[in-house]
Design a protein around this motif. Sequence first.
Motif, PDB file in Angstrom:
ATOM      1  N   GLU A   1       0.861  -1.227  -0.318  1.00  0.00           N
ATOM      2  CA  GLU A   1      -0.044   0.014   0.168  1.00  0.00           C
ATOM      3  C   GLU A   1       0.916   1.071  -0.026  1.00  0.00           C
ATOM      4  OE1 GLU A   1      -3.559   2.094   2.555  1.00  0.00           O
ATOM      5  OE2 GLU A   1      -2.851   0.182   3.155  1.00  0.00           O
ATOM      6  N   ARG A   2       1.943   1.230   0.844  1.00  0.00           N
ATOM      7  CA  ARG A   2       2.681   2.411   0.959  1.00  0.00           C
ATOM      8  C   ARG A   2       3.371   2.568  -0.366  1.00  0.00           C
ATOM      9  NH1 ARG A   2       3.921   4.034   6.267  1.00  0.00           N
ATOM     10  NH2 ARG A   2       5.467   5.749   5.187  1.00  0.00           N
ATOM     11  N   TRP A   3       3.912   1.496  -0.984  1.00  0.00           N
ATOM     12  CA  TRP A   3       4.791   1.735  -2.257  1.00  0.00           C
ATOM     13  C   TRP A   3       3.928   1.576  -3.555  1.00  0.00           C
ATOM     14  CZ3 TRP A   3       9.010  -2.387  -0.414  1.00  0.00           C
ATOM     15  CH2 TRP A   3      10.022  -1.601   0.421  1.00  0.00           C
ATOM     16  N   GLN A   4       2.555   1.393  -3.273  1.00  0.00           N
ATOM     17  CA  GLN A   4       1.750   1.269  -4.429  1.00  0.00           C
ATOM     18  C   GLN A   4       2.342   0.413  -5.497  1.00  0.00           C
ATOM     19  OE1 GLN A   4      -1.277   3.324  -4.911  1.00  0.00           O
ATOM     20  NE2 GLN A   4      -0.755   3.226  -2.874  1.00  0.00           N
ATOM     21  N   LEU A   5       2.523  -0.745  -4.797  1.00  0.00           N
ATOM     22  CA  LEU A   5       3.197  -2.036  -5.679  1.00  0.00           C
ATOM     23  C   LEU A   5       2.387  -3.239  -5.735  1.00  0.00           C
ATOM     24  CD1 LEU A   5       5.663  -2.687  -7.406  1.00  0.00           C
ATOM     25  CD2 LEU A   5       6.409  -3.610  -5.134  1.00  0.00           C
ATOM     26  N   PRO A   6       1.672  -3.724  -6.459  1.00  0.00           N
ATOM     27  CA  PRO A   6       0.812  -4.891  -6.503  1.00  0.00           C
ATOM     28  C   PRO A   6       1.500  -5.938  -5.892  1.00  0.00           C
ATOM     29  CG  PRO A   6       0.701  -3.955  -8.751  1.00  0.00           C
ATOM     30  CD  PRO A   6       2.085  -3.100  -7.938  1.00  0.00           C
ATOM     31  N   ARG A   7       0.712  -6.705  -4.835  1.00  0.00           N
ATOM     32  CA  ARG A   7       1.280  -7.925  -4.193  1.00  0.00           C
ATOM     33  C   ARG A   7       0.984  -9.226  -4.934  1.00  0.00           C
ATOM     34  NH1 ARG A   7       1.731 -10.924   0.378  1.00  0.00           N
ATOM     35  NH2 ARG A   7      -0.672 -10.868   1.033  1.00  0.00           N
ATOM     36  N   LEU A   8       1.649  -9.867  -4.924  1.00  0.00           N
ATOM     37  CA  LEU A   8       1.115 -11.249  -5.291  1.00  0.00           C
ATOM     38  C   LEU A   8       1.720 -12.329  -4.142  1.00  0.00           C
ATOM     39  CD1 LEU A   8       2.591 -11.690  -9.189  1.00  0.00           C
ATOM     40  CD2 LEU A   8       0.207 -11.494  -8.338  1.00  0.00           C
ATOM     41  N   ALA A   9       0.738 -13.490  -4.329  1.00  0.00           N
ATOM     42  CA  ALA A   9       1.058 -14.545  -2.981  1.00  0.00           C
ATOM     43  C   ALA A   9       1.810 -15.632  -3.640  1.00  0.00           C
ATOM     44  CB  ALA A   9      -0.062 -14.948  -2.374  1.00  0.00           C
TER      45      ALA A   9
ATOM     46  N   GLY B   1       2.838 -18.461 -12.592  1.00  0.00           N
ATOM     47  CA  GLY B   1       3.272 -17.644 -13.660  1.00  0.00           C
ATOM     48  C   GLY B   1       2.208 -17.324 -14.700  1.00  0.00           C
ATOM     49  N   PRO B   2       2.486 -16.512 -15.884  1.00  0.00           N
ATOM     50  CA  PRO B   2       3.848 -15.920 -15.710  1.00  0.00           C
ATOM     51  C   PRO B   2       4.086 -14.919 -15.040  1.00  0.00           C
ATOM     52  CG  PRO B   2       2.643 -15.390 -17.802  1.00  0.00           C
ATOM     53  CD  PRO B   2       1.731 -16.348 -16.736  1.00  0.00           C
ATOM     54  N   LEU B   3       5.353 -14.451 -14.453  1.00  0.00           N
ATOM     55  CA  LEU B   3       5.485 -13.296 -13.590  1.00  0.00           C
ATOM     56  C   LEU B   3       5.999 -12.194 -14.634  1.00  0.00           C
ATOM     57  CD1 LEU B   3       7.447 -14.733 -10.425  1.00  0.00           C
ATOM     58  CD2 LEU B   3       4.956 -13.978 -10.427  1.00  0.00           C
TER      59      LEU B   3
ATOM     60  N   ALA C   1      18.867 -18.299   2.577  1.00  0.00           N
ATOM     61  CA  ALA C   1      18.613 -19.613   1.939  1.00  0.00           C
ATOM     62  C   ALA C   1      16.980 -19.640   1.764  1.00  0.00           C
ATOM     63  CB  ALA C   1      18.648 -20.473   2.869  1.00  0.00           C
ATOM     64  N   THR C   2      16.017 -19.134   2.477  1.00  0.00           N
ATOM     65  CA  THR C   2      14.548 -18.987   2.219  1.00  0.00           C
ATOM     66  C   THR C   2      14.294 -18.012   0.977  1.00  0.00           C
ATOM     67  OG1 THR C   2      14.196 -19.422   4.456  1.00  0.00           O
ATOM     68  CG2 THR C   2      12.375 -18.229   3.117  1.00  0.00           C
ATOM     69  N   LEU C   3      15.193 -16.790   0.980  1.00  0.00           N
ATOM     70  CA  LEU C   3      14.623 -15.968  -0.183  1.00  0.00           C
ATOM     71  C   LEU C   3      15.281 -16.335  -1.454  1.00  0.00           C
ATOM     72  CD1 LEU C   3      15.372 -12.562   1.707  1.00  0.00           C
ATOM     73  CD2 LEU C   3      13.158 -13.115   0.370  1.00  0.00           C
ATOM     74  N   ASP C   4      16.369 -17.329  -1.212  1.00  0.00           N
ATOM     75  CA  ASP C   4      17.043 -17.713  -2.614  1.00  0.00           C
ATOM     76  C   ASP C   4      16.064 -19.026  -3.138  1.00  0.00           C
ATOM     77  OD1 ASP C   4      19.157 -18.493  -4.211  1.00  0.00           O
ATOM     78  OD2 ASP C   4      19.763 -20.254  -3.272  1.00  0.00           O
ATOM     79  N   ALA C   5      15.382 -19.516  -2.015  1.00  0.00           N
ATOM     80  CA  ALA C   5      14.476 -20.808  -2.774  1.00  0.00           C
ATOM     81  C   ALA C   5      13.355 -20.035  -3.215  1.00  0.00           C
ATOM     82  CB  ALA C   5      13.902 -21.447  -1.409  1.00  0.00           C
ATOM     83  N   LEU C   6      12.684 -18.886  -2.725  1.00  0.00           N
ATOM     84  CA  LEU C   6      11.791 -18.313  -3.272  1.00  0.00           C
ATOM     85  C   LEU C   6      11.924 -17.748  -4.632  1.00  0.00           C
ATOM     86  CD1 LEU C   6       8.878 -17.520  -3.398  1.00  0.00           C
ATOM     87  CD2 LEU C   6       9.556 -15.438  -1.813  1.00  0.00           C
ATOM     88  N   ALA C   7      13.040 -17.275  -4.765  1.00  0.00           N
ATOM     89  CA  ALA C   7      13.739 -16.446  -6.025  1.00  0.00           C
ATOM     90  C   ALA C   7      13.860 -17.634  -7.230  1.00  0.00           C
ATOM     91  CB  ALA C   7      15.178 -16.094  -5.984  1.00  0.00           C
ATOM     92  N   LEU C   8      14.231 -18.786  -6.636  1.00  0.00           N
ATOM     93  CA  LEU C   8      14.166 -19.984  -7.823  1.00  0.00           C
ATOM     94  C   LEU C   8      12.943 -20.360  -8.153  1.00  0.00           C
ATOM     95  CD1 LEU C   8      17.032 -22.274  -6.234  1.00  0.00           C
ATOM     96  CD2 LEU C   8      17.158 -21.098  -8.433  1.00  0.00           C
ATOM     97  N   ALA C   9      11.775 -20.099  -7.454  1.00  0.00           N
ATOM     98  CA  ALA C   9      10.521 -20.593  -7.910  1.00  0.00           C
ATOM     99  C   ALA C   9      10.074 -19.346  -8.738  1.00  0.00           C
ATOM    100  CB  ALA C   9       9.648 -20.485  -6.630  1.00  0.00           C
ATOM    101  N   CYS C  10      10.380 -18.175  -8.635  1.00  0.00           N
ATOM    102  CA  CYS C  10      10.161 -16.847  -9.266  1.00  0.00           C
ATOM    103  C   CYS C  10      10.823 -17.031 -10.519  1.00  0.00           C
ATOM    104  CB  CYS C  10      10.543 -15.540  -8.517  1.00  0.00           C
ATOM    105  SG  CYS C  10       9.414 -15.226  -7.164  1.00  0.00           S
ATOM    106  N   ARG C  11      12.005 -17.342 -10.750  1.00  0.00           N
ATOM    107  CA  ARG C  11      12.696 -17.633 -11.856  1.00  0.00           C
ATOM    108  C   ARG C  11      12.111 -18.775 -12.824  1.00  0.00           C
ATOM    109  NH1 ARG C  11      16.805 -14.376 -12.829  1.00  0.00           N
ATOM    110  NH2 ARG C  11      17.962 -13.570 -10.937  1.00  0.00           N
ATOM    111  N   ARG C  12      11.697 -19.637 -12.130  1.00  0.00           N
ATOM    112  CA  ARG C  12      10.647 -20.823 -12.888  1.00  0.00           C
ATOM    113  C   ARG C  12       9.412 -20.224 -13.655  1.00  0.00           C
ATOM    114  NH1 ARG C  12      13.000 -24.278  -8.595  1.00  0.00           N
ATOM    115  NH2 ARG C  12      11.060 -24.088  -7.325  1.00  0.00           N
TER     116      ARG C  12
END
Length: 221
Positions: free
Chosen positions: A136-144, A174-176, A191-202
């Motif tokens: 809300e503060r950044w006016q950036l859409p959020r995805l779960a 996706g697609p993101l 490690a947790t953010l790395d695992a989520l980043a891998l999912a986002c790249r996929r």
Amino acid sequence: MPGYCAFCYARLSGDLPWCDDCDAELPRNGVACRRCAEPMATLGGGDVCGRCLRRPPAFDAAWVPLRYEEPLVRLVQRFKFSADPRAGTLLVELLIHALGDTAPCGERLIGVPGSWARTRERGFDPVAWLGDALAERWQLPRLAALRQRDSSSQRGLDRAARRRNVKDAFGIEGPLPESVLLLDDVMTTGATLDALALACRRAGARHIGVVALARTPPDRI
């Protein structure tokens, strides 16, 4: 209390919810790896740590303005374990104050989804709560993002064990968009953010940044 510093309860004279003295004593993560935000004694000949040079994370850059030390430890614990909304609001204000009113990167904000067991135990998902406020503060859409399997607590695990614990734990439909920004409250090894980043790249993301309030110093992992 309105009009009093959130940390020391001194009367306030400015617009921030903490006083100038407490602001000066906040444990800022000023000298840190550009890639993973790990605190460093010195940047030496570059702005990326040796660990990231040897094994780059799946994300491209990290914005983590503070170190996970007092008084942030108590503040984060009040928020996560006591569901204190005032503590959560203060965490958001600290992050906005450090990074500004515009998100550092990304077309979507994606928070690390909480463990099913710990979310039931606490009655809420702390990162989802922070994500709603920041979006809300950044006016950036959020995805779960999705939890594909529950993982045990990362507490007490070394770096290698943390990576194994969250391997393939996340998924996202996706697609993101090409650029996304991932969110966690405290970044320990990444490690947790790395695992989520891998999912986002996929799922199609090509440029991935991460943001967290605080980074755990290496000697505390």
